[in-house]
Design an enzyme around this catalytic site. Structure first.
Site, PDB file in Angstrom:
ATOM      1  N   GLU A  85       0.835  -1.213   0.000  1.00 39.62           N
ATOM      2  CA  GLU A  85       0.000   0.000   0.000  1.00 39.62           C
ATOM      3  C   GLU A  85       0.869   1.262   0.000  1.00 39.62           C
ATOM      4  O   GLU A  85       1.689   1.456   0.903  1.00 39.62           O
ATOM      5  CB  GLU A  85      -0.922   0.003   1.227  1.00 39.62           C
ATOM      6  CG  GLU A  85      -1.880   1.191   1.233  1.00 39.62           C
ATOM      7  CD  GLU A  85      -2.898   1.142   2.380  1.00 39.62           C
ATOM      8  OE1 GLU A  85      -3.259   0.043   2.836  1.00 39.62           O
ATOM      9  OE2 GLU A  85      -3.325   2.231   2.812  1.00 39.62           O
ATOM     10  N   LYS A 262      -7.602  -0.204  11.503  1.00 39.85           N
ATOM     11  CA  LYS A 262      -6.943  -0.632  10.257  1.00 39.85           C
ATOM     12  C   LYS A 262      -5.728   0.264  10.004  1.00 39.85           C
ATOM     13  O   LYS A 262      -4.646  -0.208   9.641  1.00 39.85           O
ATOM     14  CB  LYS A 262      -7.938  -0.560   9.094  1.00 39.85           C
ATOM     15  CG  LYS A 262      -7.467  -1.262   7.828  1.00 39.85           C
ATOM     16  CD  LYS A 262      -6.612  -0.409   6.923  1.00 39.85           C
ATOM     17  CE  LYS A 262      -6.263  -1.132   5.642  1.00 39.85           C
ATOM     18  NZ  LYS A 262      -5.397  -0.344   4.757  1.00 39.85           N
ATOM     19  N   ASP A 278       3.682 -13.951  12.347  1.00 39.96           N
ATOM     20  CA  ASP A 278       2.366 -14.465  11.939  1.00 39.96           C
ATOM     21  C   ASP A 278       1.367 -13.308  12.041  1.00 39.96           C
ATOM     22  O   ASP A 278       0.682 -13.135  13.042  1.00 39.96           O
ATOM     23  CB  ASP A 278       1.970 -15.620  12.874  1.00 39.96           C
ATOM     24  CG  ASP A 278       0.582 -16.165  12.565  1.00 39.96           C
ATOM     25  OD1 ASP A 278      -0.095 -15.630  11.661  1.00 39.96           O
ATOM     26  OD2 ASP A 278       0.174 -17.121  13.239  1.00 39.96           O
ATOM     27  N   HIS A 375      -0.614  11.897   1.088  1.00 42.57           N
ATOM     28  CA  HIS A 375       0.342  10.987   0.468  1.00 42.57           C
ATOM     29  C   HIS A 375      -0.275  10.045  -0.545  1.00 42.57           C
ATOM     30  O   HIS A 375       0.313   9.724  -1.537  1.00 42.57           O
ATOM     31  CB  HIS A 375       1.008  10.151   1.557  1.00 42.57           C
ATOM     32  CG  HIS A 375       1.967  10.939   2.351  1.00 42.57           C
ATOM     33  ND1 HIS A 375       3.151  11.383   1.850  1.00 42.57           N
ATOM     34  CD2 HIS A 375       1.899  11.375   3.622  1.00 42.57           C
ATOM     35  CE1 HIS A 375       3.789  12.061   2.777  1.00 42.57           C
ATOM     36  NE2 HIS A 375       3.046  12.072   3.874  1.00 42.57           N
TER      37      HIS A 375
HETATM   38  C1  MEV Z   1      -5.951   3.535   4.929  1.00 41.89           C
HETATM   39  O1  MEV Z   1      -5.136   2.404   4.647  1.00 41.89           O
HETATM   40  C2  MEV Z   1      -6.031   3.756   6.428  1.00 41.89           C
HETATM   41  C3  MEV Z   1      -6.973   4.864   6.890  1.00 41.89           C
HETATM   42  O2  MEV Z   1      -8.292   4.627   6.425  1.00 41.89           O
HETATM   43  C4  MEV Z   1      -6.927   4.844   8.396  1.00 41.89           C
HETATM   44  C5  MEV Z   1      -7.917   5.788   9.055  1.00 41.89           C
HETATM   45  O3  MEV Z   1      -8.971   6.114   8.459  1.00 41.89           O
HETATM   46  O4  MEV Z   1      -7.634   6.161  10.218  1.00 41.89           O
HETATM   47  C6  MEV Z   1      -6.553   6.211   6.344  1.00 41.89           C
END
Ligand code: MEV
Length: 396
Positions: A85, A262, A278, A375
C-alpha cells in the site's frame, strides 16, 4: 548494533535506491554483507520457499522499505516494512519524526506468556470443574513442563492454569494453560503443552475431549506504548484538536473504530511481514482485544495535552525473535539485523510504536487535508503512471 546507528537520514525519500543503501551503511544500519545481499535482490530463494510451504511454483514479491526517524525507549530504530500500500512507509516515518521531537515512543511489554485451550464437552457437574482441576495445578503444570524440556531448560515453561465453564447445562468447559515461551512466538510450544495435559485433565473432568490449541487472544502477552507530540510539529492547535476529535469518534462508533484500527495495523503489519511474524495471528488478537469489553473499541487513543497530544495504545502481541521463519528466511534474518532487535518484548514495543505512528499519520491527514489530498494521491499517481496499461481485450 553499531554505535553509529541512527534512524535520522534526511532526504532519504528523494534518493535513488543505491544512495539509500549508501546512507543506511553510513548510518551503521547495514553491514557491507547485508548491503551486498540487498543489492543482489534480497528476498527469498526458490529452494527455501519450497521448504516453507506446499505446492510452490514461484516467489511472490512485495516492496521492502524502511521507516525512519523512530526513537523508541531512547533508542533509534530503522524499521523494515514489507507492504504493497502506497504511503504506509512514508506516513509512519513522518509521524515518527514529529514524535521524536517530543522524546519519541515509550513502551513496555509483559512476559511472553501464551495461552492454550483444552476443550471438553458433556462434562458432568460442570459447575464443579474448577474445584476438580485447580487442586492439581502444580502436578498439571509439571506435566506440561515435561513436554517442553527445551523451554524449561532455559527457564521458561508452564505458569498457570484456569478453568472456564462456558455452558453449564451442556457441560462445556475449557482449561487455559499459560506458558512463558521466551522469545519464540510460541504456538508450537503451547499446542504441545495442551496435548500433553489433555489426558490428565480428562481424568479429572470426564466428558468428551475436544480441541487442544492456542488462543490468538494472548491477554497475558500484552504491549503498551505511548508518546507525546507537540502541536507545532503537527501543524497547529486546530490539527491537534482534530486528531483528538477523530479519536473520540472512534471511541464512540464501531464503524469508525474499525477503520481507525486498520490504520493502526497498517504500519504494524508491514513491519510484522518484513520480520516474518504471523500477522494473521496478530490481526486476530488485536481485533478480539478491541472487542473484549463487549463493544469494539479503538486500539489507540489520542488526548489533548496543554501543548499537543498524548497517544497511547494497548494490545496483545504474540511476536517472536527466534524460531519459525525468523531463521529459515534470509530476508527476515536481514530485517532483524537491520532493526537491531533480539528480544521478543522489545520487538512488541517497536511494532506497537509503528502502529501508533501510522495511526497518528492517518488521523493527521484526515483531520487536515483529507486522505486523498495527502500521500495517497501523490504515491498512487507515481505508481499508476509507471504501470503499463493492460493488453487489449484483457479484463479491466
Ligand atoms: C488507509 O489504509 C487507512 C486509513 O483509512 C486509516 C484511518 O482512516 O484512520 C486512512
Amino acid at each position: 548494533m553499531s554505535d553509529a546507528y541512527s534512524s535520522r537520514i534526511s532526504g532519504f525519500y528523494d534518493r535513488t535506491i543505491t544512495e539509500r543503501l549508501d546512507a543506511l551503511e553510513a548510518n551503521g544500519v547495514l553491514t557491507a554483507e547485508a548491503r551486498a545481499w540487498l543489492e543482489a535482490g534480497g528476498g527469498l530463494s526458490l529452494e527455501v520457499a519450497d521448504m516453507l510451504v506446499e505446492n510452490v511454483i514461484a516467489i511472490h514479491g512485495l516492496p521492502l522499505g524502511v521507516a525512519l526517524n523512530f526513537c523508541i525507549n531512547g533508542r533509534d530504530r530503522v524499521v523494515p516494512m514489507a507492504v504493497e500500500e502506497p504511503s504506509v512507509v512514508a506516513a509512519a516515518s513522518n509521524a515518527a519524526r514529529m514524535v521524536r521531537a517530543s522524546g519519541g515512543f515509550h513502551g513496555e511489554a509483559t512476559a511472553n506468556v501464551m495461552t492454550a485451550q483444552v476443550q471438553f464437552d458433556d462434562v458432568p457437574d460442570a459447575a464443579g470443574a474448577p474445584a476438580r482441576v485447580l487442586p492439581h495445578r502444580e502436578r498439571l503444570l509439571a506435566r506440561g513442563d515435561g513436554a517442553i524440556p527445551r523451554m524449561t531448560e532455559r527457564g521458561f515453561g508452564c505458569r498457570d492454569l484456569e478453568v472456564r465453564v462456558l455452558d453449564e447445562a451442556l457441560g462445556v468447559v475449557t482449561v487455559h494453560v499459560h506458558v512463558d515461551v521466551g522469545d519464540a512466538m510460541g504456538a508450537n510450544t503451547v499446542d504441545t503443552v495442551a496435548e500433553a495435559l489433555a489426558p490428565a485433565l480428562q481424568e479429572l473432568l470426564g466428558g468428551t475431549l475436544g480441541l487442544r490449541i492456542l488462543t490468538n487472544l494472548s491477554v497475558r502477552r500484552m504491549v503498551r506504548v505511548r508518546c507525546l507530540v507537540d502541536q507545532e510539529s503537527l501543524g497547529g492547535s486546530a490539527v491537534a484538536d482534530g486528531i483528538a476529535r477523530a479519536s473520540r469518534f472512534a471511541e464512540l462508533d464501531v464503524y469508525r473504530a474499525v477503520t481507525h484500527n486498520k490504520g493502526f495495523m497498517n504500519g504494524l503489519d508491514a513491519a510484522a511481514v518484513a520480520l516474518g511474524q504471523d500477522w494473521r495471528g496478530l490481526e486476530a488478537g488485536a481485533h478480539a482485544w478491541a472487542s473484549l469489553s463487549g463493544r469494539y473499541r479503538p486500539l489507540s487513543v489520542w488526548r489533548r495535552t496543554a501543548d499537543g497530544l498524548e497517544g497511547s495504545a494497548e494490545l496483545p502481541l504474540a511476536v517472536g525473535t527466534v524460531g519459525g521463519s525468523t531463521r529459515a528466511h534470509e530476508g527476515v534474518r536481514r530485517a532483524f539485523e537491520l532493526l537491531g532487535v533480539v528480544e521478543a518484548r522489545e520487538l512488541a514495543v517497536i511494532l506497537a510504536s509503528v502502529g501508533l505512528a501510522s495511526n497518528l499519520a492517518a488521523l493527521r491527514a484526515l483531520a487536515c487535508e483529507g486522505i486523498q489530498e495527502g500521500h495517497m494521491r501523490l504515491h498512487a499517481r507515481k505508481l499508476y503512471q509507471s504501470v503499463p496499461p493492460p493488453p487489449k481485450g484483457s479484463a479491466p
